[in-house]
Write an enzyme that holds these catalytic residues in place. Structure first.
Site, PDB file in Angstrom:
ATOM      1  N   GLY A  14       0.375   5.156   1.315  1.00 50.62           N
ATOM      2  CA  GLY A  14      -1.069   5.186   1.073  1.00 50.62           C
ATOM      3  C   GLY A  14      -1.590   6.344   0.250  1.00 50.62           C
ATOM      4  CB  SER A  15      -0.171   8.767  -2.152  1.00 53.87           C
ATOM      5  OG  SER A  15       0.379   8.026  -3.200  1.00 53.87           O
ATOM      6  CG  ASN A  16      -1.971   4.959  -5.850  1.00 52.01           C
ATOM      7  OD1 ASN A  16      -2.497   5.460  -6.838  1.00 52.01           O
ATOM      8  ND2 ASN A  16      -0.656   4.755  -5.756  1.00 52.01           N
ATOM      9  CG  MET A  93       5.106  -3.150  -0.514  1.00 52.60           C
ATOM     10  SD  MET A  93       5.196  -2.935  -2.304  1.00 52.60           S
ATOM     11  CE  MET A  93       6.916  -3.348  -2.568  1.00 52.60           C
ATOM     12  NE  ARG A  94       3.773 -10.562   3.186  1.00 49.83           N
ATOM     13  CZ  ARG A  94       4.953 -11.076   3.546  1.00 49.83           C
ATOM     14  NH1 ARG A  94       6.029 -10.300   3.582  1.00 49.83           N
ATOM     15  NH2 ARG A  94       5.078 -12.333   3.856  1.00 49.83           N
ATOM     16  CG  HIS A 112       3.334  -2.384 -12.017  1.00 44.50           C
ATOM     17  ND1 HIS A 112       4.104  -2.941 -11.019  1.00 44.50           N
ATOM     18  CD2 HIS A 112       4.160  -2.208 -13.076  1.00 44.50           C
ATOM     19  CE1 HIS A 112       5.350  -3.096 -11.458  1.00 44.50           C
ATOM     20  NE2 HIS A 112       5.401  -2.664 -12.698  1.00 44.50           N
TER      21      HIS A 112
HETATM   22  C1  GRF Z   1       2.742   3.182  -6.053  1.00 48.00           C
HETATM   23  O1  GRF Z   1       3.716   3.689  -6.908  1.00 48.00           O
HETATM   24  C2  GRF Z   1       2.072   1.974  -6.655  1.00 48.00           C
HETATM   25  O2  GRF Z   1       1.980   2.029  -8.047  1.00 48.00           O
HETATM   26  C3  GRF Z   1       2.997   0.860  -6.236  1.00 48.00           C
HETATM   27  O3  GRF Z   1       3.414   1.195  -4.955  1.00 48.00           O
HETATM   28  C4  GRF Z   1       3.346   2.608  -4.772  1.00 48.00           C
HETATM   29  C5  GRF Z   1       2.472   2.850  -3.598  1.00 48.00           C
HETATM   30  O4  GRF Z   1       2.393   4.211  -3.268  1.00 48.00           O
HETATM   31  N1  GRF Z   1       2.329  -0.424  -6.341  1.00 48.00           N
HETATM   32  P1  GRF Z   1       1.307   4.706  -2.264  1.00 48.00           P
HETATM   33  O5  GRF Z   1       1.470   3.890  -0.980  1.00 48.00           O
HETATM   34  O6  GRF Z   1      -0.038   4.496  -2.877  1.00 48.00           O
HETATM   35  O7  GRF Z   1       1.602   6.161  -2.034  1.00 48.00           O
END
Ligand code: GRF
Length: 218
Positions: A14-16, A93-94, A112
């Site tokens: 969940g860093s994004n 991831m679905r 992505h």
């Molecule tokens: C990120 O690299 C994003 O681009 C990809 O999955 C990863 C998720 O990372 N779709 P986080 O959970 O947001 O840290």
């Protein structure tokens, strides 16, 4: 100004999600993170989300077995319950079915870790290193039924350095992700992004195909 209500969908660390939450702390940001949804009860990002007071819903895909439509019906129900305007997939991831994706046309974003259309799918950093590309990066795009294929909203590039490993490259790209996702969501929430012939126009102008992380008009 009424802020758009955004649901961030996660499966992992969940860093994004955290970057979007941080950006939305600014009262002038045009979106509020109204909901975090995880399809995994053990997603690391949930611990971060719990510290924020933001509403959390877990829609555990495992409980639905192969019933994708059942899973998505439950997902749609929580999105409606929280009156969500925009979905931001952030390491979710679905794969979503065409039915759900089309319902959210123009209102569902994904990030992505590659410069699309290169390196769709998984293991992007490993494949970029194997291919010997000199420039790599990240893309925020609208979601369409075909994976990693929707109109590109923003991209940010990094140089591949000699001696880069998957880990060092991923870390550099991740910093870019945390910069471009809040930017792209801002543009969409402000209603400045239009999809025309499968391409995004921002304020009526084409988005540069590379390093569009900071359009001069943003
Ligand atoms: C990120 O690299 C994003 O681009 C990809 O999955 C990863 C998720 O990372 N779709 P986080 O959970 O947001 O840290």
């Amino acid at each position: 100004m009424s802020r758009k209500r955004v649901a961030v969908l996660i499966s992992g660390r969940g860093s994004n999600m955290a970057a979007l939450i941080d950006a939305a702390k600014d009262k002038n940001y045009p979106a509020e993170i109204a909901l975090v949804v995880s399809n995994r009860p053990d997603a690391g990002g949930l611990q971060v989300a719990r510290t924020t007071g933001i509403a959390i819903e877990v829609v555990d895909h495992a409980k639905f077995g192969k019933d994708r439509v059942g899973f998505e019906t439950a997902l749609q129900a929580v999105l409606e319950k929280h009156r969500i305007d925009i979905i931001a997939l952030a390491g979710f991831m679905r794969l979503l079915t065409a039915g759900l994706v089309e319902k959210w046309h123009g209102r569902i974003l994904n990030i992505h870790p590659a410069l699309l259309p290169a390196f769709k799918g998984l293991d992007t950093h490993k494949r970029a290193l194997e291919a010997g590309v000199k420039t790599h990066g990240a893309t925020v795009h609208f979601v369409v039924p075909e994976m990693d294929s929707g109109p590109i909203i923003a991209q940010g590039a990094v140089e591949v350095q000699p001696g880069d490993s998957e880990k060092t490259l991923a870390a550099r790209v991740l910093k870019v992700e945390h910069r471009i996702y809040p930017l792209a969501l801002k543009l969409v929430a402000e209603g400045r992004v239009r999809i025309e012939n499968g391409r995004c126009l921002v304020d009526g102008a084409p988005v540069p195909e590379s390093n569009a992380a900071t359009p001069s008009s943003a």
